[in-house]
Design an enzyme around this catalytic site. Structure first.
Site, short mmCIF file in Angstrom:
data_model
loop_
_atom_site.label_atom_id
_atom_site.label_comp_id
_atom_site.label_asym_id
_atom_site.label_seq_id
_atom_site.Cartn_x
_atom_site.Cartn_y
_atom_site.Cartn_z
N CYS A 313 11.71 8.26 -26.42
CA CYS A 313 10.68 8.00 -27.44
C CYS A 313 10.53 6.53 -27.74
CB CYS A 313 11.06 8.66 -28.76
SG CYS A 313 11.30 10.40 -28.60
N ARG A 409 -0.69 15.80 -28.56
CA ARG A 409 0.49 15.59 -29.41
C ARG A 409 0.55 14.16 -29.92
NH1 ARG A 409 6.23 17.16 -30.03
NH2 ARG A 409 7.36 15.24 -30.28
P1 XMP Z 1 15.99 13.98 -26.24
O1 XMP Z 1 16.73 12.91 -26.97
O2 XMP Z 1 16.68 15.28 -26.28
O3 XMP Z 1 14.62 14.13 -27.05
O4 XMP Z 1 15.64 13.56 -24.85
C1 XMP Z 1 13.69 15.14 -26.78
C2 XMP Z 1 12.62 15.15 -27.84
O5 XMP Z 1 11.89 13.91 -27.84
C3 XMP Z 1 10.57 14.14 -28.34
N1 XMP Z 1 9.63 13.55 -27.38
C4 XMP Z 1 9.02 12.38 -27.57
N2 XMP Z 1 9.00 11.52 -28.62
N3 XMP Z 1 7.57 10.08 -27.42
C5 XMP Z 1 8.26 10.38 -28.55
O6 XMP Z 1 8.23 9.59 -29.50
C6 XMP Z 1 7.53 10.88 -26.32
O7 XMP Z 1 6.92 10.58 -25.31
C7 XMP Z 1 8.28 12.10 -26.41
N4 XMP Z 1 8.44 13.14 -25.55
C8 XMP Z 1 9.28 14.01 -26.19
C9 XMP Z 1 10.40 15.62 -28.47
O8 XMP Z 1 10.50 15.94 -29.83
C10 XMP Z 1 11.54 16.17 -27.63
O9 XMP Z 1 11.93 17.47 -28.01
#
Ligand code: XMP
Length: 493
Positions: A313, A409
């Site tokens: 993120c 999203r």
């Molecule tokens: P982890 O730390 O488990 O996080 O890899 C997964 C979660 O990250 C969120 N997510 C995003 N957040 N930009 C963001 O700010 C993105 O491109 C993105 N893609 C996923 C999402 O909540 C996921 O479950």
């Protein structure tokens, strides 16, 4: 000794999991007695507190089936057309055997010209009609085909003949017995409602046999099929998408939004609850009590917590909003628990200690992306880079994913300028979730035992009363990790 959570989280700092540490309690029970069963939503119970993230490099049918077989749940991503998303739900639910093989079917008069005809399947099944509705007559394994001199030979001439199959609800235990009773057999088709839905191989069964087992069983829905969740957005078109998902038997729907406290989401929550009163809806993402309160009032059955804490993120850097995940989970959980709404701690999990922290701070489940993305069950093939096997893992707000469709999203609407809130990367091969999730959860049980919590309910009571924690200084964080060694063996998971 130490601070209560209420005191620690009231000082104006945003803490991540790594910032805080719990003080140990009293162990009055063996680790086997730690119960990890929990709630995903108001009406859905799980045997383990694990949810796979709705991301296109994390959850499709193979991951969803494995997560359900473990006792957790997978949420199928929405970065594909609605009918494809519905097909992934159906495939995940089609069998209780935890491995999904996508069988290839041919008729006896066909021949196999290239190894690519096998796709991902270990064998090709032969039916009299050449499709899944036909009568089964035999199979060809990759090794049989490799030994074949004339590749034009019709399947009827060298296939292994049989007409036996396993029913769709044959779980691992039954499948082990099935292969024990039929020593000569290498594969068995899995049949549901007269159709071949999958194939199980002896090799997979032998491999799974060696994995640690979780007690408690899989996540079964009311009709005996595995439970599977799916993500949708909050646009008008998502109402039609939801129709497809409901038809495919989706058990819970996640409104996938990086900032969930919006007019669009509140309208969608009300729409889902009114149109499908039996379907639980998870809202989010939220990180504050104010956001959570709005979604609870709109009628959510579960809340997804986290903004910018995920490994891929960049939301906090790009938009300047978000919260440290430990603070977010504690704050939202302390409000949501008053309304009986379970919290999913989403993002930022990279080891079992983070799971213990999330659950002890009040979450009922953890949602994971990067932790699961390197597994066999995650979509995509492994690539070898500098001698290491890697799988692609990308943020759903990365330009690459948004170009494929996930812009709802992160853009909220149909903005022309796309601003990335995530990155594209890769994670290391971790093997099967069916193996490493049970190991991880054994470590989680030990963590809860150290705190003196025999269940998640205990932990949630304790965070309001006796549990004490502290902030770790930078030096304390270094001390808490491996340090001072010239080299050390990397942990297996
Ligand atoms: P982890 O730390 O488990 O996080 O890899 C997964 C979660 O990250 C969120 N997510 C995003 N957040 N930009 C963001 O700010 C993105 O491109 C993105 N893609 C996923 C999402 O909540 C996921 O479950």
């Amino acid at each position: 000794d130490g601070y209560s959570a209420q005191r620690l989280f009231h000082q104006g700092y945003s803490y991540t999991y790594d910032d805080v540490i719990f003080l140990p309690g009293y162990i009055g029970f063996p680790v086997e007695q730690v119960d990890l069963s929990t709630k995903l939503t108001r009406n859905i119970s799980l045997n383990i507190p694990c949810v796979s993230s709705p991301m296109d490099t994390v959850t499709e049918s193979s991951m969803a089936r494995a997560m359900a077989a473990l006792g957790g749940i997978g949420i199928i991503h929405a970065n594909i057309p609605p009918s494809d998303q519905a097909s992934l739900i159906k495939a995940a639910k089609s069998s209780h055997f935890p491995v999904l093989s996508n069988p290839v079917l041919r008729s006896p008069s066909d021949s196999i010209i290239s190894l690519e005809d096998f796709a991902d399947s270990p064998c090709i099944l032969v039916t009299d009609s050449g499709d899944c509705r036909g009568k089964l007559v035999g199979y060809v394994a990759k090794s049989d085909w490799n030994n074949l001199a004339d590749k034009e030979t019709q399947l009827a001439e060298y296939m292994v003949k049989f007409s036996d199959f396993a029913p769709w609800d044959c779980d691992l235990g039954r499948m082990i017995r099935y292969f024990e009773e039929k020593p000569g057999k290498e594969f068995t088709p899995i049949v549901k409602g007269g159709e071949i839905v999958d194939v199980a191989g002896r090799e997979d069964v032998e491999r799974l046999r060696g994995y640690p087992r979780l007690v408690g069983g899989g996540s079964m829905g009311p009709n005996g099929e595995w439970m599977v969740g799916a993500a949708i957005g909050t646009r008008e078109a998502d109402k039609e998408r939801l129709q497809h998902l409901v038809k495919a038997g989706v058990n819970v729907v996640v409104l996938d939004s990086s900032q969930g406290n919006s007019l669009y989401q509140i309208d969608m929550i009300k729409y889902v609850k009114k149109t499908y009163p039996e379907l639980d809806v998870i809202g989010g993402n939220v990180v504050t009590m104010y956001q959570a309160d709005n979604l609870i009032k709109a009628g959510v059955d579960g809340l997804r917590v986290g903004m910018g804490s995920g490994s891929i993120c960049t939301t906090q850097e790009v938009c300047a909003v978000g919260r440290g995940q430990a603070t977010a989970v504690y704050k939202v959980s302390s409000l949501a628990s008053q309304y009986g709404v379970p919290v999913i701690a989403d993002g930022g999990i990279s080891n079992s200690g983070h799971i213990v922290k999330a659950l002890s701070l009040g979450a009922s489940t953890v949602m994971m992306g990067s932790f699961l993305a390197g597994s066999t069950e995650a979509p995509g093939a492994y690539v070898v880079q500098d001698g290491r096997r890697l799988k692609k893992y990308r943020g759903m707000g990365s330009l690459e994913a948004m170009t494929k469709g996930s812009d709802a999203r992160y853009l909220g609407d149909k903005s022309k300028l796309k601003i990335a809130q995530g990155v594209v990367g890769a994670v290391a091969d971790k093997g099967s979730v069916l193996k490493f999730v049970p190991y991880t959860l054994q470590a989680v049980k030990q963590g809860l035992q150290d705190l003196g919590a025999q269940s998640l309910r205990d932990a949630h009571d304790m965070i309001k009363t006796t549990l004490r924690l502290e902030v770790r200084t930078g030096a304390a964080q270094i001390e808490g990790g491996v340090h001072g060694l010239v080299s050390f063996e990397k942990k297996p998971f």
